[in-house]
Scaffold this active site. Structure first.
Site, PDB file in Angstrom:
ATOM      1  N   GLY A 210       0.840  -1.191   0.000  1.00 58.92           N
ATOM      2  CA  GLY A 210       0.000   0.000   0.000  1.00 58.92           C
ATOM      3  C   GLY A 210       0.871   1.235   0.000  1.00 58.92           C
ATOM      4  O   GLY A 210       2.085   1.150  -0.181  1.00 58.92           O
ATOM      5  N   SER A 211       0.251   2.398   0.202  1.00 62.78           N
ATOM      6  CA  SER A 211       1.021   3.648   0.190  1.00 62.78           C
ATOM      7  C   SER A 211       0.146   4.803   0.640  1.00 62.78           C
ATOM      8  O   SER A 211      -1.085   4.727   0.608  1.00 62.78           O
ATOM      9  CB  SER A 211       1.544   3.968  -1.226  1.00 62.78           C
ATOM     10  OG  SER A 211       2.330   2.932  -1.748  1.00 62.78           O
ATOM     11  N   ASN A 212       0.809   5.884   1.029  1.00 58.69           N
ATOM     12  CA  ASN A 212       0.177   7.189   1.191  1.00 58.69           C
ATOM     13  C   ASN A 212       0.851   8.161   0.235  1.00 58.69           C
ATOM     14  O   ASN A 212       2.077   8.104   0.045  1.00 58.69           O
ATOM     15  CB  ASN A 212       0.369   7.764   2.601  1.00 58.69           C
ATOM     16  CG  ASN A 212      -0.109   6.832   3.699  1.00 58.69           C
ATOM     17  OD1 ASN A 212      -1.189   6.276   3.621  1.00 58.69           O
ATOM     18  ND2 ASN A 212       0.708   6.688   4.738  1.00 58.69           N
ATOM     19  N   ASN A 485      -4.701   4.308  -1.027  1.00 59.18           N
ATOM     20  CA  ASN A 485      -5.096   2.978  -1.511  1.00 59.18           C
ATOM     21  C   ASN A 485      -6.593   2.773  -1.567  1.00 59.18           C
ATOM     22  O   ASN A 485      -7.056   1.642  -1.589  1.00 59.18           O
ATOM     23  CB  ASN A 485      -4.440   1.850  -0.705  1.00 59.18           C
ATOM     24  CG  ASN A 485      -2.941   1.976  -0.678  1.00 59.18           C
ATOM     25  OD1 ASN A 485      -2.337   2.001   0.390  1.00 59.18           O
ATOM     26  ND2 ASN A 485      -2.323   2.093  -1.838  1.00 59.18           N
ATOM     27  N   ARG A 514      -6.957   4.593   6.902  1.00 58.20           N
ATOM     28  CA  ARG A 514      -5.841   5.490   6.562  1.00 58.20           C
ATOM     29  C   ARG A 514      -6.318   6.670   5.730  1.00 58.20           C
ATOM     30  O   ARG A 514      -5.830   7.792   5.891  1.00 58.20           O
ATOM     31  CB  ARG A 514      -4.749   4.728   5.817  1.00 58.20           C
ATOM     32  CG  ARG A 514      -3.625   4.244   6.676  1.00 58.20           C
ATOM     33  CD  ARG A 514      -2.421   3.797   5.873  1.00 58.20           C
ATOM     34  NE  ARG A 514      -2.722   2.737   4.940  1.00 58.20           N
ATOM     35  CZ  ARG A 514      -2.683   2.860   3.621  1.00 58.20           C
ATOM     36  NH1 ARG A 514      -2.357   4.008   3.070  1.00 58.20           N
ATOM     37  NH2 ARG A 514      -2.966   1.826   2.842  1.00 58.20           N
TER      38      ARG A 514
END
Length: 774
Positions: A210-212, A485, A514
């Site tokens: 995943g990521s931000n 995500n 998130r």
């Protein structure tokens, strides 16, 4: 030879190392740039790289035995044999070679080809200079499987990366697919399990990656320029690690950032005018087809009533036997007009019976175009250039892009590879099972007996079967955009994006914790007067838990209400709550190393997050950040989850109010390094997915924050940037850069990026390696 001589055909590069082993690679041409990159990357990570080439070369069984686990970085293979059979059929098919014969944008552009040529020479130069016996990393020192590479090895690796989240997730199903024997020749399709939707949803999690990414525009920064946070959450071990570098060919390219090992480009990074990051996106990049087989001929299927013979390929793999001898395993693998036949995948019954079989079509099959896209992103001057780079080759495989530029334009663009499946086509062509999976996951299961169920085409797409860039979600603003995500729908809560087909992602659905935390903290900082680089750094490492802030107090009250001070467990018993209720009540709702009660909440919430009937107030699309809310503590499963978590900590000898860092750490060079951060389920932006040891707690990290960058543009032509590679540049335990940045991460410290020449030359630890072909 100096760098000017290299323009006349020689390979040459200067590798200038600054703090924490970050290489700034400079060359007169792109072959020289690749030469320096290949040498420096091999020096830091030769074993991880060699393991990639062993995998895509289909030779794991020959050297490591057929029964050992496959390389999980590039596919979900249960064994080396399955991995090798899969990659051997990919290699034998010639799909990569056909793409290399094509002109850009389908084939690599000339500069990329030169980069790859130089990369191979640099990698092989390091190996030649060191010798396999001289490798310092014990993981592959003296190993027979470490060998020189060729350009096709690199391109096969890039292709494996592109197909990772589709065909790469069903390697076992492809490698084991075989027509039914006489006993099963008349068998019907297996019944659809009642929990099919939940099975598919779990299978489409991209392996935990995943990521931000947050881009702040001119209306949201103190200096009215752009600012970006890039925070990918990738694996801490193996071939999906990032490696940080700066790549410079004067007048042609000057870009800094991180790229996955073995990809000699910056994939997440910045230059003088633009900064960008990617997050794992929500479009589904593949589809299944259910085949109607001709009775008595299980390798022949019908399309519009006409029979078509499956393509069969005899695949041979060398395997090492237990006595050290070599033998050959041969297997026939089958394919169709749609793609390979598979026998299992995505937690569904996809058996090959006498009447039915399944094939997978991967929209990224044959995709090497990402190399062109990342090269052009490195040359971008503004947000419009970013859109043009993404659109020209449309090679980003399963990622969206968040970017900002010097003028303060914040950009979200989900211009990637997506099957051309309209909602109308899905409604018309999905099977009964596909009708269940598609609305909730975007995964199609089409009727393969109908020719009109083929994917469509767009004139602006570089290859058939995918949506063109004009159909993809794009949003530009001057306040902010972000992605965590979730789908494109809520890249900014003030301006939802709608109108795209379901296969590109869901619209008006519940956002993950998130996402809700990200928008909350951005809005809070804007209300305080806007962003600076430091404010963005602090935002990430505050380690706030969205769920903790909204559910910990109710959980503590539930804990205190249990009769006789004992919580129920899933085994039917009870456990004494002891100090757990106080720990939850007094927990600071953060996942810092000093947070007391954080580990208990983490273990509890990992159980709770997948439950139904979790919140009393349901999701409301009109309030996507605020809902759902109010924990349903009357749910018996929620109560048992807390009891199980308390019991789990007790078995491990961990007090419920112990500081997080006591049992949330990694060991490097024999030293314990405490790790802050929390899981996605808790809504912690600084995501860390640890590996639980029942006897000791969280003693290793599986994936999470990896290459991090905060880039601020100022009136100076040199970007004001800080970076951090959480697991450090080298996977070699003997390297001084094996854990140095991991210690920084533990202490929430950052590295000031050295981008401009003046900054590189002024580094107090500057070390220059002048690499020349010989």
């Amino acid at each position: 030879m100096d760098l000017r001589d290299a323009s006349r055909g020689g390979l040459a590069a200067d590798i200038r190392y600054t703090e924490y082993g970050v290489p700034h690679i400079k060359a007169a041409n792109f072959a020289g740039l690749g030469y320096g990159y290949g040498f420096a990357a091999a020096k830091d990570n030769i074993c991880a790289l060699a393991d990639i080439y062993l995998t895509v070369g289909a030779e794991r069984s020959r050297y490591l035995g057929p029964d050992a686990s496959g390389n999980t970085a590039y596919g979900a293979a249960q064994s080396n044999l399955n991995s090798d059979l899969y990659f051997r059929q990919v290699n034998d098919s010639g799909v990569v070679e056909r793409v290399l014969d094509a002109p850009p944008p389908v084939g690599p552009r000339a500069e990329v080809r030169e980069l790859i040529r130089g990369y191979v020479a640099g990698y092989n130069r390091y190996l030649r200079d060191t010798g396999v016996a001289g490798i310092s990393d014990p993981a592959c020192r003296g190993a027979a499987w470490v060998r020189p590479i060729t350009e096709i090895d690199v391109y096969r690796h890039v292709h494996a990366l592109s197909t990772l989240v589709a065909q790469g997730q069903v390697i076992d199903g492809i490698a084991q697919a075989a027509p039914p024997g006489p006993v099963r020749s008349s068998a019907a399709t297996e019944p659809v399990p009642a929990d099919a939707l939940d099975r598919v949803r779990r299978a489409l999690g991209h392996g935990g990656m995943g990521s931000n990414a947050i881009a702040i525009g001119s209306d949201g920064t103190a200096n009215r320029r752009g600012l970006l946070l890039g925070n990918p959450h990738y694996f801490w071990h193996g071939g999906m690690r990032f490696w940080q570098s700066q790549l410079t060919v004067p007048g042609r390219l000057d870009v800094s950032g991180g790229g996955l090992l073995g990809v000699p480009l910056v994939q997440i990074g910045f230059n003088r005018d633009v900064a960008w990051s990617h997050t794992v996106a929500r479009p589904t990049t593949f589809g299944l087809y259910q085949l109607q087989l001709v009775p008595g001929a299980p390798t022949t299927y019908l399309v519009d009533g006409s029979p078509e013979q499956m393509t069969s390929r005899q695949v041979a793999v060398e395997v090492r036997n237990q006595d050290g001898s070599l033998s050959t395993v041969e297997r026939t693998l089958y394919s169709t007009r749609y793609g390979p036949v598979l026998s299992s995948g995505f937690n569904l019954p996809l058996s090959w019976t006498g009447t039915s079989a399944y094939a997978i079509r991967d929209a990224n099959q044959g995709n090497l175009r990402g190399l062109n896209t990342w090269f052009e992103l490195g040359q971008a001057h503004n947000a419009r250039d970013v859109v043009r780079a993404l659109s020209r080759s449309q090679g980003v495989p399963w990622l969206n892009t968040v970017a900002t530029d010097r003028s303060g334009q914040a950009l979200y663009a989900d211009i990637q590879v997506v099957p051309h499946v309209t909602d109308e086509l899905a409604a018309r062509c999905n099977t009964g099972l596909g009708a269940k999976t598609f609305p909730n996951t975007g995964m199609t299961i089409f009727d393969g007996s109908r020719g009109d169920c083929a994917w469509g085409n767009d004139p602006d797409a570089p290859v058939p079967g995918i949506f063109g860039p004009r159909r993809m979600p794009v949003q530009a603003r001057t306040d902010y955009v972000g992605n965590f995500n979730d789908s494109a729908w809520l890249s900014n809560p003030h301006q939802p994006i709608t109108g795209y087909p379901r296969i590109m992602g869901a619209i008006a659905t519940e956002r993950n914790p998130r996402t809700r935390m990200g928008f909350t903290v951005v809005e809070e900082q804007l209300a305080r007067g806007g962003f600076s680089r430091q404010a963005m750094q602090d935002l990430l490492f505050d380690d706030r838990s969205w769920v903790g802030e909204r559910a910990a107090a109710d959980t503590a009250k539930m804990c205190a209400s249990f009769p006789d001070g004992r919580a129920p467990t899933s085994g039917g018993g009870t456990v004494e709550v002891g100090r757990a209720c106080t720990a939850l009540s007094e927990w600071d709702r953060r996942m810092t190393t000093g947070s007391r009660g954080g580990l208990l909440f983490e273990r509890y919430w990992l159980r709770v997050a997948e439950l139904d009937d979790l919140w009393r107030v349901p999701f409301n699309p009109a309030e996507p950040v605020a809902t759902p809310n109010t924990l349903n503590t009357a749910n018996p499963s929620v109560q048992r989850a807390l009891g199980d978590a308390i019991a789990e900590l007790r078995i491990a000898g961990i007090e419920p109010d112990a500081p997080l860092g006591e049992n949330h750490y990694v060991v490097r060079d024999g030293s314990r390094i405490v790790i802050h951060g929390g899981t996605e389920a808790q809504g912690v932006l600084n995501a860390i997915n640890p590996i639980w040891d029942p006897a000791q707690g969280n003693t290793e990290v599986w994936d999470g924050s990896s290459y991090i960058q905060v880039v601020s543009f100022t009136n100076d032509r040199c970007p004001d940037a800080t970076t951090l590679l959480t697991y450090s540049e080298s996977s070699d335990p003997s390297s001084p850069h094996f854990a140095d940045q991991t210690h920084l991460f533990s202490a929430s410290r950052w590295v000031r990026a050295r981008f401009c020449e003046r900054d590189i030359r002024s580094s107090p630890v500057l070390r220059v390696v002048r690499l020349r072909e010989r």
